[in-house]
Design an enzyme around this catalytic site. Sequence first.
Site, PDB file in Angstrom:
ATOM      1  NE  ARG A 131      19.360  14.484  65.171  1.00 53.11           N
ATOM      2  CZ  ARG A 131      19.174  13.548  66.094  1.00 53.11           C
ATOM      3  NH1 ARG A 131      19.510  12.290  65.827  1.00 53.11           N
ATOM      4  NH2 ARG A 131      18.661  13.845  67.275  1.00 53.11           N
ATOM      5  CG  LEU A 154      21.330  15.549  68.945  1.00 56.39           C
ATOM      6  CD1 LEU A 154      21.543  17.020  68.648  1.00 56.39           C
ATOM      7  CD2 LEU A 154      22.300  14.698  68.138  1.00 56.39           C
ATOM      8  CB  SER A 155      15.953  17.502  71.177  1.00 55.06           C
ATOM      9  OG  SER A 155      16.225  18.232  72.347  1.00 55.06           O
ATOM     10  CB  ALA A 156      13.558  13.143  69.247  1.00 53.34           C
TER      11      ALA A 156
END
Length: 403
Positions: free
Chosen positions: A44, A77-79
Amino acid sequence: MTTVRDSSVQDAAASLRAAMVGALRDMDAITSERVAAAIAAVPRHLFAVGEPLEAAYAANNALVIKRGLNGAAISSLSATHIQAVMLEQAEIEPGMRVLEIGSGGYNAALIQELVGDGGKVTSVDIDPEIVARARTCLDAAGYDRVKVVLADAENGVPEGAPYDRIIVTAGAWDIPPAWVDQLSARGRIVVPLRMRGLTRSVAFDRDSLGLASHSYRLSGFVPMQGSGSHSERIVTLDEGVALRVDDESQQFDVEALREALRSPRLERWSGAAFDLPDELELFLVTSAPRVALLHASEELVERGYFAPSAAKGVPALIRGGSFAYRTKRPNEETGGFESGVFAHGPEAEAVAAQYVDLLRRWASDHCRRGAARLGYIPKAAGATEPSQGLVTKRHGVVTISWS
């Protein structure tokens, strides 16, 4: 050749990924081994360019990718917590064809891990900067098989259809016909759908009328751009007090509601336990015909003019020039807290009684996870607002029933 520094970063990232997977399991965001393996595999930090490793691997940390001229986030960038929940809802299998609407790169990489070598992943975004960034990050992380497309997602990506799964990673006010048309016969759409100001990630499967919910979860995303965008109306009642109105057809007597604000506050208590506020709010906004979200400033809340629930937005039931909204108070007899109502205006008694009845019905009949059944009927005719259990959209109608 891998340098000592590169090896150190990789080892640290792998350790943080393993810890993130553990945290997501503890939060019940990860419930399957396949999603756990995908999240453990994808680096990530390569999609969180410029962020510290700890920030990149925080389970609840959404990272802004781009802001608009007004400073609001227009791409993020979503959780990972939200991404894991939606992937579990999607139940992606090896070999599937998946369309992701809204590109960041990381989620598409997770999907590629899930579909494997026999599957195909297409990610579409309307913003050329976001598309270029996603492409760069995917290539750097080794996911060059993901196809990234620049287009208005309102039209889907017809050249890759039909899709077994469509996963929407932007807040959607409606479900365009193209998404339904491009779904395979046994396909599923997972979409953060906004209904009367509340957003829920809903997994829809096909049924005889259109779409029927498989599951829904609390979520929040930056709003859709392009022709599918939709803005809420902010109806200012007084300084620091406003209604957030999502349904296009709803109109209110603003002057009468302003006058109601100056009237004495009526309190009524339900005798029912206050619990599961996210489920309760969905019940409230879909079980009464004239509801908007009431917002009051922190200053007004601190001065005691409004209950704390109004600081972040609370469903308000409106009748002419009167309104009522939810509050709570400590009560050991109801398990900790008791739900109640504050009401203002000439019909405060009546609107408070209606609201209290809803709170009691919720507590006695529906106070559990997953009690709502949501459907979507494309191009529905004859449905009008306001209406209980129906939320009319541009391309169809959302139906909500409670068990």
